[in-house]
Design an enzyme around this catalytic site. Structure first.
Site, PDB file in Angstrom:
ATOM      1  N   TYR B 142      10.832   8.749  42.583  1.00 35.59           N
ATOM      2  CA  TYR B 142      10.562  10.021  43.249  1.00 35.59           C
ATOM      3  C   TYR B 142      11.544  11.109  42.827  1.00 35.59           C
ATOM      4  O   TYR B 142      11.123  12.169  42.380  1.00 35.59           O
ATOM      5  CB  TYR B 142      10.601   9.829  44.767  1.00 35.59           C
ATOM      6  CG  TYR B 142       9.275  10.068  45.441  1.00 35.59           C
ATOM      7  CD1 TYR B 142       9.214  10.577  46.737  1.00 35.59           C
ATOM      8  CD2 TYR B 142       8.084   9.802  44.795  1.00 35.59           C
ATOM      9  CE1 TYR B 142       8.003  10.786  47.355  1.00 35.59           C
ATOM     10  CE2 TYR B 142       6.872  10.009  45.402  1.00 35.59           C
ATOM     11  CZ  TYR B 142       6.844  10.503  46.697  1.00 35.59           C
ATOM     12  OH  TYR B 142       5.640  10.711  47.311  1.00 35.59           O
ATOM     13  N   GLU B 149       9.712  17.709  37.379  1.00 37.23           N
ATOM     14  CA  GLU B 149       8.857  18.838  37.732  1.00 37.23           C
ATOM     15  C   GLU B 149       9.641  20.127  37.807  1.00 37.23           C
ATOM     16  O   GLU B 149       9.234  21.157  37.269  1.00 37.23           O
ATOM     17  CB  GLU B 149       8.179  18.561  39.069  1.00 37.23           C
ATOM     18  CG  GLU B 149       7.112  17.474  38.991  1.00 37.23           C
ATOM     19  CD  GLU B 149       6.711  16.959  40.362  1.00 37.23           C
ATOM     20  OE1 GLU B 149       6.053  15.912  40.411  1.00 37.23           O
ATOM     21  OE2 GLU B 149       7.069  17.601  41.359  1.00 37.23           O
TER      22      GLU B 149
END
Lengths: 320, 220
Positions: B142, B149
């Site tokens: 994660y 991102e």
């Protein structure tokens, strides 16, 4: 139960820990929950009555102030559960803050404060008459709401949690700023169909505002003598209230109509978006109210739909 | 949103609902989810391998995008289906959360991470043992994915500003404007509140699922 006119005993437990918070003996059988709240408040000064949720079942609904002890399904020793609702704020206060914001925020953009469109455009005015008209309509709408809050609305619940006001203000004030920014922008483009579009929108706006006001007055009259019980609203001699034949919450119907007319008047996408969100939120409220009416009144008029005449949106059922 | 006027529900408080509803997926939905996850795993693996091969052969990342873009666009768009899964209800996460995730998956670290995640994602509705792997991988993946991102968005910002892509300027007859550049900046900032919530939700799920598992074993 309630046969002997003896005193009741009331113990109040914390809903989560089940710890006994207080034990009241010699309680009158016809004592109301309001009186019990006051007694509890004396023992715990920081938990004023508005923030006390008193219930029969730890996960159940809060009891209303008017409920009488001996009419509840309890023995002569009643066990009640307490939940702290957190700091509360009065509905009237909430509405006054929520609605004053947009009124003044719009003016900041209308008068083109220097920090909004830059120093070059400060305090200039728009060449388009529709921009002035939009300001008048927007202000009229919120002034009307403020007047209704003070003189017309009768709230069945006195308070709401304090944290809601931050959320509500962000929503109302934020959107007011966003749509005011575009309507009063130096590069604003007036509606494509010109005067025809604007005039149509103004007439629709006035009709919906009048309708919305009529409904608020009619609802307020249902509680004229200060009673808090729910009654079915019916159409009166006022033609605007005839929408009650078709919907349970015509005030919301008119409100959506007001914002649709404002969207047509300004031809502005942010206004349209705000209208859409208003419609979604009010449909949710209208459906809840409609379901409550159906539950409480067996003879509820079957023609009525929640918010749009003849249209009832059914909740989708998921198959296992 | 503003609370209901006049009749606020019971002193404005929200009564707590029982959230113990167990959802059983139909056989069709399960089969579809398995197919979807296997297909996505394969797709992302192919992409990952293609990129590695490209880099080994050419020695540079220039021209990489042009060569993989068709496949990339196809699988990226297919990933939008995940939002549909949530909206329809066959996957139990929020649409917004999924929407945020899907709309920013571009970076290579995320490709590889995603491949492994997909492989374990497809058994999420089935056998409990594999959930262990899923819940433990997430702890590393994660933050890695989010870092990827954010870095991608940050790298793309100057280009967005220069070309003014996806932006709408005034004046126009709808009296609205949209600046993709500032939108991206807001998206980056929105990771600050969103990512911890997602992460701790996964940690809580992990504790619940693995903890639950331990208890069952003890009873045996």
């Amino acid at each position: 139960m309630g046969g002997r006119a003896g005193f009741f005993e009331v113990e109040i437990l914390d809903w989560k820990t089940k710890k006994q918070l207080c034990f009241l003996d010699k309680v009158e059988p016809n004592a109301t929950i309001r009186e019990i709240r006051l007694m509890f408040h004396k023992l715990y000064p920081r938990w004023y009555p508005a923030r006390q949720s008193i219930k029969l079942d730890p996960k159940g609904k809060s009891l209303r102030d008017e409920e009488i002890l001996q009419h509840l399904p309890v023995g002569t020793t009643a066990t009640l559960y307490f939940k702290d609702l957190g700091p509360q704020i009065g509905w009237t206060t909430v509405f006054l803050i929520e609605y004053t914001g947009p009124l003044f925020i719009y003016f900041l953009f209308y008068f083109r404060m220097p920090f909004v469109y830059g120093l070059d455009e400060r305090f200039t005015s728009s060449p388009h008459p529709v921009v002035n008209l939009a300001c008048i309509c927007h202000s009229f709408h919120y002034i009307k709401r403020l007047i209704e809050t003070v003189f017309v609305h009768r709230f069945s619940h006195g308070t709401m949690p304090l944290r809601n006001i931050v959320k509500n203000c962000l929503y109302y004030w934020g959107f007011a700023a966003w749509l005011a920014y575009y309507i009063n922008h130096p590069l604003y483009t007036p509606p494509s169909y010109g005067k025809k579009q604007i005039n149509f929108a103004v007439i629709m706006f006035l009709l919906c505002e009048a309708g919305n006001f009529s409904i608020h007055v009619a609802l307020s009259d249902l509680r004229r003598n200060g009673s808090k019980t729910r009654k079915i609203p019916y159409p009166t001699k006022n033609p605007f209230t005839w929408l009650f034949f078709f919907v349970s919450c015509p005030n919301y119907t008119y409100e959506v109509g007001t914002w649709i007319s404002f969207t047509i008047m300004t031809q502005c996408v942010p206004v349209g978006l705000f209208t859409l969100l208003c419609f979604i939120q009010m449909t949710i409220w209208a459906k809840d109210k409609h379901c409550t009416y159906l539950r409480e009144f067996k003879d509820y008029p079957s023609l009525r739909m929640p918010i749009i005449p003849f249209l009832l949106l059914k909740k989708k059922k998921k198959k296992a | 949103m503003a609370s209901s006027e006049e009749d606020g529900g019971g002193n404005g408080a929200v009564e707590e609902k029982e959230n113990g509803k167990k959802r059983r997926l139909g056989a069709l939905a399960t089969a579809w989810l398995i197919f979807y996850n296997v297909a996505m795993t394969a797709g992302w693996l192919v992409l990952g391998i293609a990129m590695v091969r490209f880099y080994i052969q050419k020695g540079t990342h220039r021209g990489l995008f042009r060569s993989v873009q068709k496949t990339l666009k196809f699988f990226q768009t297919f990933a939008l289906l995940e939002v549909v899964h949530c909206a329809v209800g066959i996957v139990r996460t929020s649409v917004l959360v999924t929407g945020v995730q899907v709309s920013s998956r571009i970076f290579m670290v995320w490709f590889i991470a995603h491949s492994i995640k997909q492989f374990h994602g497809d058994v999420h509705c089935m056998v409990r043992k594999k959930e262990e792997k899923k819940y433990n991988f997430f702890i590393i993946l994660y933050p890695a994915g989010v870092a990827g991102e954010l870095l991608t968005i940050y790298a793309a910002l100057p280009y967005v500003k220069k070309t003014g892509m996806f932006s709408l300027r005034l004046p126009n007859k709808y009296n609205v404007s949209f600046d993709y550049y500032y939108f991206l900046i807001i998206v980056m900032f929105s990771y600050v509140p969103l990512f911890p919530q997602l992460y701790f939700h996964m940690l809580r799920q992990r504790r619940r699922v693995l903890h639950g598992e331990v208890i069952v074993e003890k009873d045996d």
